[in-house]
Design a protein around this motif. Structure first.
Motif, PDB file in Angstrom:
ATOM      1  N   ARG A  61      59.576  -9.743 -91.876  1.00  0.00           N
ATOM      2  CA  ARG A  61      58.976 -10.211 -93.129  1.00  0.00           C
ATOM      3  C   ARG A  61      59.936 -11.111 -93.900  1.00  0.00           C
ATOM      4  O   ARG A  61      59.546 -12.176 -94.404  1.00  0.00           O
ATOM      5  N   ALA A  62      61.187 -10.720 -93.987  1.00  0.00           N
ATOM      6  CA  ALA A  62      62.169 -11.521 -94.726  1.00  0.00           C
ATOM      7  C   ALA A  62      62.344 -12.900 -94.092  1.00  0.00           C
ATOM      8  O   ALA A  62      62.450 -13.916 -94.796  1.00  0.00           O
ATOM      9  N   ALA A  63      62.375 -12.955 -92.760  1.00  0.00           N
ATOM     10  CA  ALA A  63      62.565 -14.228 -92.067  1.00  0.00           C
ATOM     11  C   ALA A  63      61.409 -15.184 -92.347  1.00  0.00           C
ATOM     12  O   ALA A  63      61.615 -16.371 -92.621  1.00  0.00           O
ATOM     13  N   PHE A  64      60.191 -14.670 -92.298  1.00  0.00           N
ATOM     14  CA  PHE A  64      59.029 -15.541 -92.508  1.00  0.00           C
ATOM     15  C   PHE A  64      58.770 -15.805 -93.987  1.00  0.00           C
ATOM     16  O   PHE A  64      58.217 -16.852 -94.332  1.00  0.00           O
ATOM     17  N   ALA A  65      59.183 -14.898 -94.850  1.00  0.00           N
ATOM     18  CA  ALA A  65      59.033 -15.133 -96.283  1.00  0.00           C
ATOM     19  C   ALA A  65      59.895 -16.305 -96.738  1.00  0.00           C
ATOM     20  O   ALA A  65      59.593 -16.955 -97.743  1.00  0.00           O
ATOM     21  N   ALA A  66      60.970 -16.600 -95.999  1.00  0.00           N
ATOM     22  CA  ALA A  66      61.816 -17.742 -96.326  1.00  0.00           C
ATOM     23  C   ALA A  66      61.125 -19.067 -96.030  1.00  0.00           C
ATOM     24  O   ALA A  66      61.507 -20.110 -96.567  1.00  0.00           O
ATOM     25  N   HIS A  67      60.087 -19.027 -95.171  1.00  0.00           N
ATOM     26  CA  HIS A  67      59.353 -20.245 -94.800  1.00  0.00           C
ATOM     27  C   HIS A  67      57.852 -19.949 -94.730  1.00  0.00           C
ATOM     28  O   HIS A  67      57.239 -20.063 -93.669  1.00  0.00           O
ATOM     29  N   PRO A  68      57.246 -19.555 -95.842  1.00  0.00           N
ATOM     30  CA  PRO A  68      55.855 -19.092 -95.793  1.00  0.00           C
ATOM     31  C   PRO A  68      54.866 -20.148 -95.327  1.00  0.00           C
ATOM     32  O   PRO A  68      53.849 -19.816 -94.716  1.00  0.00           O
ATOM     33  N   LEU A  80      50.911  -4.620 -86.781  1.00  0.00           N
ATOM     34  CA  LEU A  80      52.157  -4.729 -87.544  1.00  0.00           C
ATOM     35  C   LEU A  80      52.360  -6.163 -88.026  1.00  0.00           C
ATOM     36  O   LEU A  80      52.751  -6.386 -89.183  1.00  0.00           O
ATOM     37  N   GLU A  81      52.077  -7.125 -87.169  1.00  0.00           N
ATOM     38  CA  GLU A  81      52.216  -8.529 -87.571  1.00  0.00           C
ATOM     39  C   GLU A  81      51.254  -8.885 -88.699  1.00  0.00           C
ATOM     40  O   GLU A  81      51.601  -9.670 -89.587  1.00  0.00           O
ATOM     41  N   ASN A  82      50.057  -8.336 -88.667  1.00  0.00           N
ATOM     42  CA  ASN A  82      49.108  -8.591 -89.749  1.00  0.00           C
ATOM     43  C   ASN A  82      49.672  -8.133 -91.088  1.00  0.00           C
ATOM     44  O   ASN A  82      49.547  -8.820 -92.106  1.00  0.00           O
ATOM     45  N   VAL A  83      50.296  -6.962 -91.090  1.00  0.00           N
ATOM     46  CA  VAL A  83      50.915  -6.442 -92.310  1.00  0.00           C
ATOM     47  C   VAL A  83      52.092  -7.325 -92.725  1.00  0.00           C
ATOM     48  O   VAL A  83      52.213  -7.725 -93.886  1.00  0.00           O
ATOM     49  N   VAL A  84      52.947  -7.644 -91.781  1.00  0.00           N
ATOM     50  CA  VAL A  84      54.175  -8.393 -92.071  1.00  0.00           C
ATOM     51  C   VAL A  84      53.862  -9.802 -92.575  1.00  0.00           C
ATOM     52  O   VAL A  84      54.386 -10.244 -93.603  1.00  0.00           O
ATOM     53  N   LEU A  85      53.019 -10.530 -91.846  1.00  0.00           N
ATOM     54  CA  LEU A  85      52.779 -11.932 -92.179  1.00  0.00           C
ATOM     55  C   LEU A  85      51.923 -12.078 -93.432  1.00  0.00           C
ATOM     56  O   LEU A  85      52.138 -13.000 -94.228  1.00  0.00           O
ATOM     57  N   GLY A  86      50.977 -11.164 -93.616  1.00  0.00           N
ATOM     58  CA  GLY A  86      50.218 -11.188 -94.859  1.00  0.00           C
ATOM     59  C   GLY A  86      51.118 -10.951 -96.053  1.00  0.00           C
ATOM     60  O   GLY A  86      51.006 -11.621 -97.093  1.00  0.00           O
ATOM     61  N   GLY A 146      53.372  -3.292-102.543  1.00  0.00           N
ATOM     62  CA  GLY A 146      52.188  -3.372-101.691  1.00  0.00           C
ATOM     63  C   GLY A 146      52.560  -3.338-100.219  1.00  0.00           C
ATOM     64  O   GLY A 146      51.875  -2.696 -99.409  1.00  0.00           O
ATOM     65  N   PHE A 147      53.651  -4.016 -99.860  1.00  0.00           N
ATOM     66  CA  PHE A 147      54.103  -4.005 -98.467  1.00  0.00           C
ATOM     67  C   PHE A 147      54.501  -2.604 -98.041  1.00  0.00           C
ATOM     68  O   PHE A 147      54.178  -2.164 -96.929  1.00  0.00           O
ATOM     69  N   ASP A 148      55.203  -1.875 -98.909  1.00  0.00           N
ATOM     70  CA  ASP A 148      55.612  -0.511 -98.578  1.00  0.00           C
ATOM     71  C   ASP A 148      54.398   0.370 -98.286  1.00  0.00           C
ATOM     72  O   ASP A 148      54.405   1.171 -97.343  1.00  0.00           O
ATOM     73  N   ILE A 149      53.349   0.230 -99.103  1.00  0.00           N
ATOM     74  CA  ILE A 149      52.126   1.023 -98.895  1.00  0.00           C
ATOM     75  C   ILE A 149      51.479   0.657 -97.565  1.00  0.00           C
ATOM     76  O   ILE A 149      51.092   1.537 -96.772  1.00  0.00           O
ATOM     77  N   ALA A 150      51.360  -0.647 -97.297  1.00  0.00           N
ATOM     78  CA  ALA A 150      50.708  -1.092 -96.065  1.00  0.00           C
ATOM     79  C   ALA A 150      51.514  -0.682 -94.833  1.00  0.00           C
ATOM     80  O   ALA A 150      50.941  -0.242 -93.827  1.00  0.00           O
ATOM     81  N   LEU A 151      52.831  -0.804 -94.920  1.00  0.00           N
ATOM     82  CA  LEU A 151      53.672  -0.442 -93.775  1.00  0.00           C
ATOM     83  C   LEU A 151      53.591   1.055 -93.495  1.00  0.00           C
ATOM     84  O   LEU A 151      53.472   1.473 -92.334  1.00  0.00           O
ATOM     85  N   GLU A 152      53.636   1.870 -94.539  1.00  0.00           N
ATOM     86  CA  GLU A 152      53.553   3.316 -94.327  1.00  0.00           C
ATOM     87  C   GLU A 152      52.190   3.701 -93.778  1.00  0.00           C
ATOM     88  O   GLU A 152      52.082   4.583 -92.915  1.00  0.00           O
ATOM     89  N   GLY A 153      51.150   3.034 -94.255  1.00  0.00           N
ATOM     90  CA  GLY A 153      49.815   3.307 -93.719  1.00  0.00           C
ATOM     91  C   GLY A 153      49.722   2.939 -92.246  1.00  0.00           C
ATOM     92  O   GLY A 153      49.141   3.684 -91.441  1.00  0.00           O
ATOM     93  N   PHE A 154      50.295   1.794 -91.883  1.00  0.00           N
ATOM     94  CA  PHE A 154      50.318   1.388 -90.480  1.00  0.00           C
ATOM     95  C   PHE A 154      51.076   2.406 -89.635  1.00  0.00           C
ATOM     96  O   PHE A 154      50.612   2.811 -88.562  1.00  0.00           O
ATOM     97  N   LEU A 155      52.263   2.824 -90.096  1.00  0.00           N
ATOM     98  CA  LEU A 155      53.076   3.764 -89.322  1.00  0.00           C
ATOM     99  C   LEU A 155      52.385   5.118 -89.185  1.00  0.00           C
ATOM    100  O   LEU A 155      52.442   5.750 -88.121  1.00  0.00           O
ATOM    101  N   ALA A 156      51.711   5.555 -90.253  1.00  0.00           N
ATOM    102  CA  ALA A 156      50.998   6.837 -90.178  1.00  0.00           C
ATOM    103  C   ALA A 156      49.897   6.771 -89.121  1.00  0.00           C
ATOM    104  O   ALA A 156      49.699   7.726 -88.348  1.00  0.00           O
TER     105      ALA A 156
END
Length: 202
Positions: free
Chosen positions: A88-95, A139-145, A183-193
């Motif tokens: 996420r950090a890598a792509f957030a630098a070049h959205p 996971l990519e859907n969560v990260v890139l969104g 929001g990312f934390d919520i989505a990531l935890e939901g994905f992992l669960a």
């Protein structure tokens, strides 16, 4: 006149220029790259495999910001979460590069090598073969969104009249800072669960 000590054109300069254009306008063209570098368009093609080749160079450049060592962490869900945050950090630098990169097939060897490690991680954890790519895609859907969301204004909802949307105005006032991160934390935890559930049922 002797030849310049520093080459006027190479893949590194082409990639840097293409990424500058994408960061500025969300797109690039080979003639634009040539003009910015002060060379003929044909000269660019001597160094890259057409426009698709430049897209893959961009993918490699952006992906350099992802730490592949995160995939060595254990257990698997901790590794996947760490990889997601780095990704996420890598792509957030070049959205603005996200739509360009996500609508063309991945061919860059160094990027494919990271996917290979992620696949190996999930298979070693016990995920069935047919489940692995859907899990990575989710996971990519969560990260890139979320990476795109980081480029958005902190306040995406402008309420001019509180009386028309009072509940929305209330929650916007209450949310505080770091909306995108939370929001990312919520989505990531939901994905992992969900991934843990799928693994337990496999």
């Amino acid at each position: 006149m002797g030849r310049p000590r520093t080459p006027l054109l190479d893949r590194e300069r082409i990639t840097t220029t293409a990424l500058e254009l994408v960061d500025e306008q969300g797109e690039f063209s080979v003639p634009q790259i040539a003009r910015r570098l002060g060379v003929q368009t044909g000269s660019v093609y001597h160094h890259v495999d057409g426009r698709d080749g430049i897209v893959e160079l961009l993918r490699e450049r952006v992906a350099e910001g992802i730490d592949p060592g995160t995939l060595d962490e254990r257990p698997w869900d901790r590794a996947l979460a760490a990889w997601a945050r780095s990704y996420r950090a890598a792509f957030a630098a070049h959205p603005r590069a996200i739509p360009l990169l996500m609508t063309s097939p991945v061919r860059a060897p160094r990027v494919l090598a990271q996917y290979e490690r992620a696949v190996a991680l999930l298979l070693a954890a016990g995920f069935p073969l047919p489940e692995v790519m859907p899990v990575i895609t989710a996971l990519e859907n969560v990260v890139l969104g979320s990476a795109l969301d980081l480029a958005a204004p902190e306040t995406m909802w402008e309420v001019a009249d509180d009386t028309a949307t009072p509940r929305l105005a209330e929650v916007l006032a209450a949310v505080g800072g770091h909306r995108a991160d939370r929001g990312f934390d919520i989505a990531l935890e939901g994905f992992l669960a969900d991934a843990r559930r799928r693994l337990a049922e496999a």
